[in-house]
Design a protein around this motif. Sequence first.
Motif, PDB file in Angstrom:
ATOM      1  N   LYS A 193      -4.352  -3.119  -3.265  1.00 36.87           N
ATOM      2  CA  LYS A 193      -5.064  -2.969  -1.748  1.00 36.87           C
ATOM      3  C   LYS A 193      -5.278  -4.553  -1.346  1.00 36.87           C
ATOM      4  O   LYS A 193      -6.536  -5.018  -1.923  1.00 36.87           O
ATOM      5  CB  LYS A 193      -5.957  -2.198  -0.934  1.00 36.87           C
ATOM      6  CG  LYS A 193      -6.239  -2.072   0.154  1.00 36.87           C
ATOM      7  CD  LYS A 193      -7.005  -0.726   0.528  1.00 36.87           C
ATOM      8  CE  LYS A 193      -7.192  -0.710   2.200  1.00 36.87           C
ATOM      9  NZ  LYS A 193      -7.735   0.465   2.380  1.00 36.87           N
TER      10      LYS A 193
ATOM     11  N   ILE B 249       0.816  -1.138   0.039  1.00 37.79           N
ATOM     12  CA  ILE B 249       0.097  -0.037  -0.067  1.00 37.79           C
ATOM     13  C   ILE B 249       0.808   1.323  -0.122  1.00 37.79           C
ATOM     14  O   ILE B 249       0.826   1.972  -0.667  1.00 37.79           O
ATOM     15  CB  ILE B 249      -0.805   0.027   1.267  1.00 37.79           C
ATOM     16  CG1 ILE B 249      -1.816  -1.263   1.256  1.00 37.79           C
ATOM     17  CG2 ILE B 249      -1.747   1.121   1.059  1.00 37.79           C
ATOM     18  CD1 ILE B 249      -2.566  -1.783   0.205  1.00 37.79           C
TER      19      ILE B 249
ATOM     20  N   ASP C  38      -6.126  -1.941   7.656  1.00 35.84           N
ATOM     21  CA  ASP C  38      -6.172  -2.619   6.169  1.00 35.84           C
ATOM     22  C   ASP C  38      -5.978  -4.155   6.543  1.00 35.84           C
ATOM     23  O   ASP C  38      -5.878  -4.756   5.550  1.00 35.84           O
ATOM     24  CB  ASP C  38      -4.939  -2.014   5.261  1.00 35.84           C
ATOM     25  CG  ASP C  38      -5.230  -0.532   4.898  1.00 35.84           C
ATOM     26  OD1 ASP C  38      -6.465  -0.203   4.710  1.00 35.84           O
ATOM     27  OD2 ASP C  38      -4.369   0.335   5.172  1.00 35.84           O
TER      28      ASP C  38
ATOM     29  N   GLY D 297      -5.817  -7.504   1.895  1.00 34.53           N
ATOM     30  CA  GLY D 297      -6.322  -7.660   3.364  1.00 34.53           C
ATOM     31  C   GLY D 297      -5.095  -8.574   4.006  1.00 34.53           C
ATOM     32  O   GLY D 297      -5.436  -8.793   5.248  1.00 34.53           O
TER      33      GLY D 297
ATOM     34  N   ASP E 198      -4.139  -2.454  12.654  1.00 37.66           N
ATOM     35  CA  ASP E 198      -3.975  -1.972  11.361  1.00 37.66           C
ATOM     36  C   ASP E 198      -5.238  -2.264  10.664  1.00 37.66           C
ATOM     37  O   ASP E 198      -5.769  -3.250  10.571  1.00 37.66           O
ATOM     38  CB  ASP E 198      -3.167  -2.656  10.620  1.00 37.66           C
ATOM     39  CG  ASP E 198      -2.840  -2.452   9.149  1.00 37.66           C
ATOM     40  OD1 ASP E 198      -3.178  -0.940   9.036  1.00 37.66           O
ATOM     41  OD2 ASP E 198      -2.605  -3.194   8.215  1.00 37.66           O
TER      42      ASP E 198
ATOM     43  N   ASN F 137      -0.943  -7.169   1.850  1.00 39.65           N
ATOM     44  CA  ASN F 137      -1.141  -5.725   2.493  1.00 39.65           C
ATOM     45  C   ASN F 137       0.249  -5.500   3.055  1.00 39.65           C
ATOM     46  O   ASN F 137       1.051  -4.587   2.786  1.00 39.65           O
ATOM     47  CB  ASN F 137      -2.089  -5.657   3.752  1.00 39.65           C
ATOM     48  CG  ASN F 137      -2.058  -4.414   4.300  1.00 39.65           C
ATOM     49  OD1 ASN F 137      -1.553  -3.544   4.115  1.00 39.65           O
ATOM     50  ND2 ASN F 137      -2.576  -4.320   5.609  1.00 39.65           N
TER      51      ASN F 137
END
Length: 488
Positions: free
Chosen positions: A166, A146, A221, A168, A219, A196
């Motif tokens: 992006k 990212i 993300d 996960g 986090d 990620n």
Amino acid sequence: MDKNLHALFAPENIAIVGASSNPQKAGYTILENLKNIGYPKKIFPINKFEKRLSGIPCFEKLSQIPDTVELVVLITPSEMIFEVMEDLSKRMEDKGDVKVIVCAAANYGETKTEQGIARQNCLVDTAKKYNIRLVGPNCIGVIDNINRVDTTFVETLLPKQSRGKKGGISFISQSGAVAASILMMGASQPAPISMNKFISIGNMADVDFIDLLEYFEQDIDTHVIGLYLEGYQEGKKLMETMARITRKKPIVVLKVGRSEIGAKAANSHTGSLAGSDAVYDGAFRQFGVIRVETIEELLDTLQAFDQCVLPKGNRIFILSQAGGPGIYCTDSFVAQKNLEFPKVCSKTKELLAECLPDMANICSPEGYADITAAANVKHHIESLRIVLEDTSVDGVIFITVVPTFLPQKELAEELVKLLKEKNVSKDKPVYICIMAGNYVWQAREILEKNGIRTYDTPVDCVKAASHMVTYHQFLQSRGEDGNEQIFE
């Protein structure tokens, strides 16, 4: 969240001590990886003998860089660490800006030699003196797709168009070689995995599993956490941390060192004590940590959690286009113990009979249908729709072999349309196996580029479904008082 650790993934400028013009040197690859991923801020190569590297001006010493540097990557021979740390001290006394060191070089404490331990102590003591977090030594570095950071010295094989995408999945590996293999295998999927965050931690002289687990816990993300684990000195503390996090996010672990010989090998590799495998295994089960057996299963499971909705129960329907693969899938399904075949209603059976070729096997046994090789694209799509709409079904394993007369591109595109429809699979995962190999690559690529995970074999589908059901059952049954007892 540890602000210094945050600089590991989103640093304000990066210095590479040991950057090189030689393509056979790790210092060359680190610089190229940072450039190729599109790191948006400044890179400072440290090299006494070169004026420029890859078009970037070099500095002889870290202390000479006028700009702020938050992340320092060390890839010099370990014998130079005393000189490098002396120069780092000079910089910190002057600017005090470095927040994280990634030491990718080996030949430190893992050697268990007096010299190696002394070098590691010098590195650790200097970092501690200035409140700098240290990753490694004996690691391959860190990737944040990212923020476009890649301090590794391996070829990840990730296409440029996938970098910065992006995802996960955040992953921690105790082994650099396993980390590199996972990156390359993930990049070789029909739609390459853009993780990620990804980090190899090596000797864990400072930053360790718990530091990173706690970081990923916060986090936003990170949707699922993966670990390659050889051993950890404070096993109880590790499990306490995992037990807390699994209430919020799934954790998938490939834990090695099961055998006595494997445990000894782990100790000699990174100096980590593997600990009793039975204790780890019991704790994993108790606290909802998903344990896998292979790298392939690890990747499948991580992607399932990242891309599929969690099933609401364990009733998984098997919908197969061919008898052999369906039976193969059924045997694996039964062996998992935690999955059940759903008993669909009579209306669902009637609709399937109307929709499918006459020779189709509908619910014999219950929760299973073979739509036969005569099934066309419409048969595939409508039968899947019918099964998903039955309230007794919590998920579907969908298997097709794609004979030469079945247009795979059309099938994949229609599957995407169906699974993207509102309310069709909103709360029901579909585990898709399109067999076999490169012949069906086009179909799998279409699905995966639309965020729909596919699997190599029916057994892979079953394992992914079983792991997700296990996690759902853990969430359903977990105590709300937080009084679980950690294994001693």
